[in-house]
Design an enzyme around this catalytic site. Structure first.
Site, PDB file in Angstrom:
ATOM      1  N   PRO A   1       0.827  -1.206   0.000  1.00 33.67           N
ATOM      2  CA  PRO A   1       0.000   0.000   0.000  1.00 33.67           C
ATOM      3  C   PRO A   1       0.865   1.261   0.000  1.00 33.67           C
ATOM      4  CG  PRO A   1      -0.834  -1.586   1.589  1.00 33.67           C
ATOM      5  CD  PRO A   1       0.488  -2.107   1.114  1.00 33.67           C
ATOM      6  N   GLU A   2       0.525   2.189  -0.880  1.00 34.05           N
ATOM      7  CA  GLU A   2       1.224   3.455  -0.962  1.00 34.05           C
ATOM      8  C   GLU A   2       0.307   4.555  -0.429  1.00 34.05           C
ATOM      9  OE1 GLU A   2       3.127   3.899  -4.814  1.00 34.05           O
ATOM     10  OE2 GLU A   2       3.218   1.735  -5.058  1.00 34.05           O
TER      11      GLU A   2
END
Length: 313
Positions: free
Chosen positions: A2-3
């Site tokens: 996840p960014e």
């Protein structure tokens, strides 16, 4: 992993369910999640606290609780939070029992995620400050700031963008998409970028992050929303994971390179490759360059070495 857009999506979904609720019980099922803190100490520090705010810093979720406690969560590669799951998923690492009969499960098959409890704003700021640089989508994220950080750096711009201590929240997906939008080759040395290129890069980073947030993130492997649903930014990829497919701008086949150990996608027509000397200084080789170097090394090893005076080694 996840960014920033994926973590921001989770934060927005989680906040209405969590803010104002009391943690009646906390069960940390995997000691690795809180390491080096002991799970019992973290459980005791959380029980009975009210969640006042769910924030975000870079890729971290930041829970602010009563008593100046802060729970700093990093989901890493496969971490996911599920609100009121019908049953605990098979890789549940932590469980939070909330008032009102609700519960939150932290699931993480690869066990790379972390949860750290700190006391006081100074401790929070010190922890995050040692790990995170400037946050995009904030007033301080300017081309001039990028220029100051990039000055004299010979590392590839892709590696520069991925360095969380310089730019917080940008990961592999959004770096590829931003560099394509800015028409900058990922092998270009960060310190060689012009003012115009740095402004284009700043604008591109903020554009793709905002688009990712609007699409509620990208789901490639493991990312899921709080209710288990998927994001949709993957449907908007222009280069990432599109090896061999035509560039949406010029039709040239997208190539995959390895830059700084990360799979990297590029259109080498829209993003002109830097001169070989520049790419070499940036510390990354293509597959062909690595093969050529290996052949040269083999010839050097096979050739006899002669000492001064003509004696063969």
């Amino acid at each position: 992993m996840p960014e920033l857009p994926e973590v921001e999506t989770i934060r927005r979904q989680l906040a209405p369910h969590l803010e104002g609720r009391r943690l009646l019980d906390v069960q940390i099922l995997d000691p690795r999640w809180t390491r080096p803190e002991a799970p019992a100490a973290v459980q005791d520090g959380l029980r009975g606290r009210v969640v006042q705010e769910v924030g975000r810093a870079g890729k971290y979720l930041v829970w602010r609780l009563t008593g100046e406690r802060f729970l700093l969560m990093h989901l890493r590669m496969t971490g996911a939070l599920l609100f009121d799951p019908p049953v605990d998923p098979p890789h549940t690492r932590a469980r939070f029992e909330l008032d009102g009969g609700h519960r939150l499960a932290y699931n993480d098959p690869r066990r790379f995620g972390t949860g750290h409890l700190v006391v006081g704003r100074a401790a929070r700021d010190a922890y995050l400050g040692a790990r995170l640089g400037i946050e995009p989508l904030t007033p301080g994220f300017t081309a001039e700031h990028l220029r100051t950080m990039a000055r004299g750096r010979t590392a590839p711009v892709k590696s520069f963008v991925l360095d969380q201590r310089r730019i917080a929240g940008v990961g592999n997906i959004y770096a590829d998409e931003a560099l394509f939008r800015a028409q900058i080759h990922p092998l270009r040395a960060a310190g060689s970028l012009t003012r115009r290129q740095l402004e284009a890069l700043r604008e591109a980073i903020e554009h793709v992050l905002a688009a990712g947030i609007d699409a509620k993130g990208a789901t490639i492997d493991d990312f899921r929303h709080l209710d288990g649903a998927q994001g949709s930014f993957q449907d908007l990829f222009q280069v990432h994971q599109r090896e061999g497919r035509p560039c949406p701008v010029c039709g040239t086949a997208i190539r995959k390179l390895v830059v700084g150990g990360r799979g990297t996608y590029v259109c080498e027509h829209c993003q002109p490759r830097p001169r070989r000397s520049t790419a070499k200084r940036a510390g990354t080789r293509t597959g062909a360059a690595r093969a050529t170097a290996a052949k040269k090394q083999g010839r050097r090893q096979a050739a006899p070495q002669i000492r001064s005076g003509g004696e063969q080694l």
